[in-house]
Scaffold this active site. Structure first.
Site: not given
Ligand code: CAO
Length: 525
Positions: A497-498
């Site tokens: 999850d950036h």
């Protein structure tokens, strides 16, 4: 001793066509001071008429749907002739005074709106008769770049609205007039009680401030003004709070009046639609195709597990900005060690697959990079770091994908991890997994190594922040600086999850993981 007190329609500003839309009391009801008696609605505003005193309703002289004007008799109250009540009754909701001495009429005009051209009135937040305080928002203007609320320069009562929704305006144009003082045309209690249809906006925009333009496609924000919607002030307030467009609701009350229940039902319906993925988040729907037109087809129901995982995967896919980091680990020595160990362990009926080594290496890497053993707080402003390490294993079953969890994987050895993962996979395939065996996961491993493939992009199992995909190890010629050597290389695909993890951190994570896998001694420490 009691006496009868007449409650008359007060001055309702310039409004014509005022209709009784709701009678809130019945004959015989005891009412207290300020308790609402009836709701009146004009084209521009609706207002509750409060009782000026304590008393008992003797006679009701209007019916719902009646058209009334200032001075009309609404109802009669039987009141105790106490000095207190006499004092209040002389204050006068009854009749609403026409006296005009001492008040001033202020015309509010469009202020300097900067360089904006083509400024449109998109909302009128008050109606004739609305009491306003200084700084209360009066109207909302929108240019092609921004929308802004125009605040009232003074306190008073709005007497007339001088523009309409959709009008194009410029600096100096008249907006409305406000009667600023000092003779009250409604009693104070009426002022505080009566609420205009478009009274103070509950929106998040702050007064007089240029704010981000609302997306044009969002039609469910605020009802277009000037259109005929039958709803009392409380319902309108509720609709504003929920961000519901009253125009979109068909009222179930008398004459199609919208009730609180209608607003609630509407909200529930919208939530259900979003939940079922019908048209949430404005995502265009895939067109429906009649495949039978093109050839024979068969329709099979999706299993319960497949339906559940479809929802979870879709939710994660939509919510999580995914990035996948690819890497390779040299597991030549690990494989030799594994085979050796398996010879010894076969007597015990235990088999080490690459998975146990992966779990062990992942645990050690999570300890080194705790931001991967975490979840984003729902407020989006905090990170929740977990002090336990529970690892989920994606298991393929006939019914679909399930993810049983190995608890406290950091406290378990290779053999134990092999036994537990094999047992959980067996239970999953036999549909014997207890519900709690699928809860509490911190980080998931999805291994397709037993099947094949060189890389893939697994979907993060939100609210986890990362997932490791493992593909099939193959022997490759790896240059050692002098020669090419045959090495067994294991492909790793780390999706993350950036929002929670940076690319550099992900690269460090997979590098560390590769290092762990490349030298089995690291794992045994
Ligand atoms: N490279 C090469 N060979 C591998 C390997 C890899 N990465 N991983 C496993 N193997 C080998 C094993 O060593 C075993 O070989 P032998 O039988 O010769 O010893 C064989 O492949 C089969 O292993 P396995 O699949 O039975 O066992 P596992 O521990 O590797 O995997 C499990 C267990 C539950 C992960 C697996 O059975 C499974 O269900 N995988 C599918 C998961 C899935 O569908 N993921 C997709 C999710 S979508 O994001």
């Amino acid at each position: 001793m009691s006496k009868l007190k007449e409650i008359l329609v007060p001055d309702v500003g310039e409004a014509t066509d005022v209709e009784v839309i709701e009678i809130l009391v019945a004959v015989g009801d005891r009412v207290g001071t300020d308790e609402s008696l009836v709701v009146l609605e004009s084209e521009k505003a609706s207002m509750e008429i409060p009782s000026p005193t304590d008393g008992e309703v003797e006679r009701i002289q209007v019916q719902e749907g009646d058209k009334v004007e200032e001075g009309d008799l609404i109802l009669e109250l039987s009141v105790q002739a106490s000095p207190n009540n006499q004092a209040q009754s002389s204050g006068g909701v009854a009749g609403g005074s026409k006296e005009s001495a001492g008040h001033q009429l202020e015309t509010v005009r469009v202020p300097d709106v900067g360089e904006a051209k083509d400024v449109t009135v998109i909302e009128i937040l008050v109606g004739a008769g609305s009491p306003v305080e200084a700084d209360d928002s009066l109207i909302v203007l929108e240019s092609d770049k921004a929308s802004m609320e125009i605040p009232s320069p003074c306190a008073g009562i709005v007497t007339s609205i001088l523009l309409s929704v959709d009008d194009q305006v410029e600096e100096g144009d008249d907006i409305l007039t406000i009667e600023t003082e000092s003779v009250p045309r409604l009693t104070d209690s009426v002022r505080s009680k009566s609420q205009s249809v478009q009274s103070k906006s509950q929106s998040v925009r702050s007064k007089g401030q240029v704010v981000e333009k609302r997306p044009a496609a969002d039609t469910s924000v605020i009802a277009p003004q000037g259109s005929k919607v039958h709803a009392g002030p409380a319902v309108r307030k509720q609709a504003r709070e929920y961000g519901v467009d009253l125009m979109a609701i068909v009222g179930s009350g008398t004459k199609g009046r919208i009730l609180k229940e209608d607003v609630k039902a509407h909200v529930k319906q919208q939530l259900d639609r979003t939940r079922s993925g019908e048209d949430g988040a404005g995502i265009p729907k895939v067109p429906q195709v009649d495949f039978a037109k093109f050839g024979a087809i068969e329709i099979l129901p999706l299993s319960r597990i497949r339906r559940a995982s479809a929802k979870n995967l879709h939710r994660s896919w939509l919510n999580v900005p995914h990035v996948t980091q690819f890497d390779e680990a040299d597991i030549t020595e690990l494989e030799e060690y594994r085979k050796q160990q398996n010879l010894e362990l076969s007597e015990k009926g235990v088999k080490l697959t690459p998975l146990s080594f992966l779990i062990k290496s992942v645990v050690s890497t999570l300890k080194e990079y705790p931001q991967f053993n975490a979840s984003l707080h729902p407020d989006g402003e905090q990170m929740i770091l977990k002090k336990y390490i529970h690892i989920g294993i994606a298991v393929e079953t006939e019914e679909g994908l399930v993810v049983p969890v190995i608890r406290d994987a950091d406290c378990k050895g290779l053999e134990q991890l092999a036994i537990e993962s094999a047992e959980l996979a067996r239970q999953a395939r036999d549909k014997k997994l207890p519900l709690d065996a699928m809860q509490g996961c911190c980080f998931t491993i999805s291994s397709l190594g037993g099947i094949g493939g060189t890389a893939f992009t697994p979907i993060v199992n939100a609210p986890e922040v990362a997932i490791l995909g493992v593909s099939r190890a193959t022997v490759k010629p790896i240059f050692d600086g002098e020669n090419f050597q045959p090495r067994t290389m294991l492909p790793l695909s780390l999706s993350y999850d950036h929002r929670a993890i940076d690319g550099a951190e992900a690269a460090r994570f997979t590098s560390h993981l590769s290092k762990m896998l490349s030298d089995v001694r690291h794992m045994l420490l």
